[in-house]
Design an enzyme around this catalytic site. Structure first.
Site: not given
Length: 335
Positions: A198, A226, A244
């Site tokens: 993260d 990422f 999403h």
């Protein structure tokens, strides 16, 4: 779980649906006021509640009666107490607390939905801040983390039971926040080691939370972006409530990158509030519109779309199954 809607074939049902936001705002306000914490200490009268919450008093009786009618509070004579569900899930000191998501709904989504017309006209998000601003603010980042924890608190037991973890040695949770989901999986499977990928700003929150779970040393944090940085390899790579946030082209890129990080014989697990090819599920359509309001290009997506991305990445062993009440889990196995 099925959606329950008013009868919109009649005027009363249409008006009820048009005012359903009032019920939601009553719940969100109760969470904001920490009402359920107060009632967790024991039944209280209206005056006792007024004093403990520092309220004026006007409208409080109606507010408590509405929460009672909604099933969140129970009344016994002059005293009010938490209903069982509220006492389990909306008391901040409990491990099962999911109020972090509701705080985010109150502060971010509720105002944004008031600008849905503008979002549909312009295609632009309406939440007033992008995630770089969230990541740069400890207060906002803490709010986001509590929201993510609320979701993973519910889904982690479901995911733990839905997959054969015993055949693998390591997991990588991409966008894994402070490690709540990975931590729950590892506690259930002591032979696993874990990695969370993260943004670097998450690392202090990760260190604190993993220590509180007694998992220091079993889960490693990897800070990065990422889209631009390498993802650590693992037997099982997880993309949960990540795709999403992005448009279809970005989803295809992230899916391939995540699948490439899966070790031979492993699997990519993707879960989200995915849509049917003929979408009718109210809850997931609402979440998809959330993405319109708070992201630059995100939306929920169909399993058919995801299957196409995974197949393009080189996977030909793809299965799907329900996960919890609203999510779909897609398992993509690598030879």
């Amino acid at each position: 779980m099925t959606d329950t809607l008013p009868d919109v074939g009649e005027p009363a049902g249409i008006l009820r649906l048009g005012n359903a936001f009032c019920d939601a705002k009553a719940l969100l306000t109760a969470v904001e006021l920490n009402l359920f914490d107060v009632l967790h200490d024991g039944p209280a009268t209206i005056e006792q509640i007024r004093q403990r919450l520092g309220l004026h008093g006007r409208g409080l009786a109606d507010f408590l009666h509405l929460l009672t009618a909604l099933g969140l509070v129970e009344r016994d004579g002059p005293h009010f107490r938490n209903a069982a569900g509220a006492d389990r899930y909306l008391v901040t000191s409990r491990q099962t607390y999911i109020g972090g998501f509701l705080h985010r709904s109150n502060r971010n989504l509720y105002p944004a939905w008031g600008r849905l017309t503008e979002a549909l006209r312009t295609g632009q998000p309406q939440s007033g801040s992008d995630f770089s601003q969230v990541a740069g603010s400890p207060a906002l980042l803490g709010q986001f983390i509590r929201m993510m924890d609320a979701l993973t608190q519910v889904l982690a037991p479901e995911l733990t039971d839905a997959f054969g973890w015993a055949a693998h040695q390591s997991i990588v949770d991409i966008g894994g926040c402070r490690g709540n989901l990975a931590g729950h999986v590892l506690k259930a499977h002591p032979d696993l080691t874990g990695h969370v990928f993260d943004l670097p700003q998450m690392e202090p929150f990760f260190d604190e939370h993993v220590a509180s779970m007694g998992l220091t040393g079993r889960i490693r944090f990897h800070g990065g972006n990422f889209f631009t940085d390498p993802i650590p390899a693992g037997d099982v790579v997880i993309l949960g409530h990540v795709l999403h946030d992005w448009d279809e082209q970005q989803r295809a890129y992230l899916t391939k990158k995540a699948y490439d990080a899966v070790s031979p014989g492993g699997a990519l697990l993707v879960y989200d509030r995915m849509l049917d090819d003929d979408p009718r599920h109210v809850e997931n359509l609402v979440i998809s519109l959330d993405m319109l309001l708070v992201t630059d290009g995100g939306s929920e997506y169909t399993v058919t779309e995801l299957r196409g991305h995974v197949a393009a990445a080189g996977c030909d062993s793809i299965t799907e199954q329900p996960l919890g009440d609203y999510d779909t889990l897609v398992i993509c196995r690598k030879p």
